[in-house]
Write a protein that holds these residues in place. Structure first.
Motif, short mmCIF file in Angstrom:
data_model
loop_
_atom_site.label_atom_id
_atom_site.label_comp_id
_atom_site.label_asym_id
_atom_site.label_seq_id
_atom_site.Cartn_x
_atom_site.Cartn_y
_atom_site.Cartn_z
N GLY A 143 31.78 44.05 28.95
CA GLY A 143 31.64 42.60 28.94
C GLY A 143 31.60 42.04 30.34
O GLY A 143 30.79 42.44 31.18
N HIS A 144 32.49 41.13 30.63
CA HIS A 144 32.52 40.45 31.93
C HIS A 144 32.89 41.39 33.07
O HIS A 144 32.58 41.11 34.23
CB HIS A 144 33.53 39.29 31.86
N GLY A 145 33.52 42.50 32.75
CA GLY A 145 34.05 43.37 33.80
C GLY A 145 35.48 42.97 34.11
O GLY A 145 36.19 42.41 33.28
N TRP A 146 35.91 43.23 35.32
CA TRP A 146 37.27 42.87 35.72
C TRP A 146 37.41 41.35 35.87
O TRP A 146 36.55 40.70 36.46
CB TRP A 146 37.65 43.53 37.04
N VAL A 147 38.47 40.81 35.33
CA VAL A 147 38.84 39.42 35.55
C VAL A 147 40.00 39.43 36.53
O VAL A 147 41.03 40.06 36.28
CB VAL A 147 39.25 38.72 34.23
#
Length: 377
Positions: free
Chosen positions: A73-77
């Motif tokens: 998904g977004h990767g690391w948040v």
């Protein structure tokens, strides 16, 4: 691992990797980050105040990127922090330095680190901090701004109601639920809520007393604490991992975001009953009606430590917290129980008729010891 909404930013995993403990070497951070990825964690929390944490994390992220691995998904948040009180120029320079250490161009979440005093909130809402926040958001450098706080409930309530912040990081614990109404208020306003250190600051639950283990059966104390917070809808719980094994329970509970099961609710009720039985008429109910104290003694906070020491044999934890008083600046209490002058001002206000001066004297006698150094700062 399940994800939950977090303010206006990308959804975050039920558990967050806190980076303030994996600081012995860059390889340690990389090992812990790999374990977080395996567990399904996508949210990373760090700060310049955590020594080399940002640099170590940036190196670890670069290594995983070179291997082509990251959360789906977004990767690391990523959340990092800035201390209050900076000028606009200082804040801009500090934020750019954080981005450079982390090896990123844009930050998902910026938290004001330790919004603990009225002056801090004024800085963020009306002073240089307000200008800094506007610049960070309008320039696209930061996705959203929040805060962490060790301050009073009234201050936190004011910060939430200001509508200036989209997430908050609060001390929320199974054994100290006094700030849960604030968390619920934030969630009602669609803010993200991160529970700060529900293990260590929640009673050193990663190494609980034998009595607490018995009190929580058939669950592990930390398991019960995690489920209590997740069932209450808290967005994400921080895990300050030092080793890969510190993330095993988070991995196991990665899908456990539903309401409390009957057996869990009964275990929490028994835990409360055991504490009440052991303290008897000396139990402080944390109503805070005794305040204000003419000598600025934080009566409920000190008697809460006594509750835990006698209620569940959390002597080491209670003593450790007690002996930080006056040695941690605005991050913790500044007046201990020895400041009580037995004036009796609090006595008629206590709805339970507690002998407060005597209990404070007992607290000091039980818990006062040689000071210990804080983990950071």
């Amino acid at each position: 691992m399940q994800h939950r909404s977090f303010g206006e930013g990308p959804p975050v995993s039920l558990f967050t990797l806190g980076t303030m403990r994996a600081l012995q070497a860059p390889d340690q951070m990389l090992t812990v980050l790999r374990a977080a990825l395996t567990a399904g964690v996508n949210h990373l929390e760090t700060a310049p105040a955590y020594g080399p944490a940002e640099s170590f994390l940036g190196d670890a992220l670069a290594q995983l990127q070179s291997e082509g691995v990251q959360p789906e998904g977004h990767g690391w948040v990523i959340t990092t922090k800035l201390l209050p009180g900076l000028t606009l120029d200082e804040g801009q320079a500090a934020l750019k330095a954080s981005l450079e250490r982390l090896g990123i161009n844009r930050l998902d979440n910026l938290a004001i680190h330790g919004l603990n005093l009225d002056s801090h909130l004024d800085w963020a809402l009306h002073g240089e901090g307000a200008r800094l926040i506007d610049w960070a958001l309008n320039s696209g450098t930061v996705g959203q701004v929040g805060f962490s706080s060790h301050g009073s409930n009234a201050l936190i309530h004011q910060a939430i109601d200001s509508q200036r912040f989209r997430f908050c990081c609060l001390h929320l614990h199974l054994l100290d639920p006094t700030r849960m109404p604030l968390a619920q208020l934030a969630l009602q306003q669609t803010m993200g809520v991160l529970a700060i250190s529900p293990a260590d600051k929640g009673g050193r639950l990663q190494a609980p007393s034998g009595q607490l283990v018995e009190d929580c059966r058939p669950f592990q104390p930390l398991e019960l604490a995690y489920r209590y917070l997740l069932a209450a809808g808290i967005s994400t719980l921080s895990v300050g991992a030092q080793t890969a094994t510190d993330l095993e329970l988070a991995h196991a509970l990665g899908q456990s975001d539903g309401p409390l099961q009957t057996e869990e609710s009964r275990a929490i009720e028994r835990l409360d009953q055991q504490r009440r039985q052991r303290l008897g008429h000396d139990l402080c109910g944390q109503c805070r009606a005794c305040l204000p104290c003419p000598n600025a003694v934080p009566i409920p906070d000190l008697l809460r430590l006594r509750n835990l020491a006698l209620g569940h044999e959390l002597i080491e934890f209670a003593s450790e917290r007690y002996n930080l008083i006056g040695r941690a600046g605005h991050w913790w209490e500044t007046v201990d129980a020895d400041a009580c002058q037995s004036c009796g001002d609090c006595l008629p206000r206590c709805p339970h008729g507690l002998a407060i001066p005597e209990l404070l004297a007992d607290t000091h006698q039980r818990l006062a010891a040689a000071p210990r150094r804080r983990l950071w700062g």
